[in-house]
Design an enzyme around this catalytic site. Sequence first.
Site, PDB file in Angstrom:
ATOM      1  CE1 TYR A   1      -7.281   9.706 -11.131  1.00 16.65           C
ATOM      2  CE2 TYR A   1      -8.054  10.982 -13.016  1.00 16.65           C
ATOM      3  CZ  TYR A   1      -7.325   9.924 -12.500  1.00 16.65           C
ATOM      4  OH  TYR A   1      -6.633   9.090 -13.352  1.00 16.65           O
TER       5      TYR A   1
ATOM      6  CG  ASP B   1      -1.803   1.194   1.362  1.00 14.75           C
ATOM      7  OD1 ASP B   1      -1.583   2.189   0.641  1.00 14.75           O
ATOM      8  OD2 ASP B   1      -2.721   1.159   2.197  1.00 14.75           O
ATOM      9  CB  VAL B   2       1.886   3.682  -2.632  1.00 12.22           C
ATOM     10  CG1 VAL B   2       2.327   2.626  -3.639  1.00 12.22           C
ATOM     11  CG2 VAL B   2       0.545   4.294  -3.002  1.00 12.22           C
TER      12      VAL B   2
ATOM     13  CB  VAL C   1      -6.808   3.517 -20.095  1.00  8.72           C
ATOM     14  CG1 VAL C   1      -6.078   2.225 -20.481  1.00  8.72           C
ATOM     15  CG2 VAL C   1      -5.956   4.735 -20.450  1.00  8.72           C
TER      16      VAL C   1
ATOM     17  CG  ASN D   1      -0.188   1.979 -12.869  1.00  9.75           C
ATOM     18  OD1 ASN D   1      -0.791   2.724 -13.644  1.00  9.75           O
ATOM     19  ND2 ASN D   1      -0.730   0.857 -12.405  1.00  9.75           N
TER      20      ASN D   1
ATOM     21  CB  THR E   1      -8.334   0.365 -16.484  1.00  9.01           C
ATOM     22  OG1 THR E   1      -8.866   1.670 -16.202  1.00  9.01           O
ATOM     23  CG2 THR E   1      -7.097   0.491 -17.360  1.00  9.01           C
TER      24      THR E   1
ATOM     25  CE  LYS F   1      -3.676   9.864 -11.475  1.00  9.61           C
ATOM     26  NZ  LYS F   1      -2.575   8.893 -11.332  1.00  9.61           N
TER      27      LYS F   1
END
Length: 257
Positions: free
Chosen positions: A154, A62-63, A187, A89, A189, A158
């Site tokens: 978001y 978990d970053v 994308v 990512n 995903t 970003k």
Amino acid sequence: MNDSTALAGKHALITGGGHGIGGASAEALAAHGTKLTLTGRNMEKLEQMAASLPDAEVRQLDVTDEDAVKRVFAGAAESLGPVNILVNNAGIADTAPFLRTSSDMMRHLIEVNLIGTHTCTQQVLPAMIDTGWGRVVNISSLAGLSGQPYIAAYCASKHAVIGLTRTLALEIVKKGITANAVCPAYVETGMVDRGVENIQSITGMSVEKARAELAKKSPQDRIIQPSEVGATVAWLCLPGSESITGQSIAMAGGAWM
């Protein structure tokens, strides 16, 4: 140089590497000979991805857990050698009108998307500087380049990743290390799947019509494939990309120029 060995001996670590853009990046880098460490929260997905790759290890991470980041990166370097390529990512998205975007939502997305990228990058830079070679590729978004409604948190996170990338690139510009951001539009995903579900819940559209609405946002009238993003990540690491640093590579079918 044989393309399949262009990055032979390099160790690439990919956060969020079990699927989607992270998985596609793993496949693209493996095709050029890298050793791989794939990290993420879902061990099942990581192991499935690693099983299809020639030289890959997986580590749960978990970053947002800084102690875990330090431990996992140290273990990866001990096992496969210093990390030469880092693909940041791991990321999350959430949607809400601005007035319903809570401080907690904003804080959480910044913690994962920005601070996670910062913490992970700090782990690999010393070894890159020592060896005089390194590639840092941060997965941002078209939302990191332009404003978008209903995704304030978001967008903010970003945009911040791009600012971090540009600053880092200038600090390491003479050390044989490049840092770039890749900024795709929609994308294919899980994020797109959730976007489709959101459109359906608001409008009552069918899955097909909701997907078509997302595709229309691109002048090419399509949703990007993860393999396209993976190929771009690999290109930024291959010989010939040495002068490309501090850039925000838009992958949006002409929606951003």
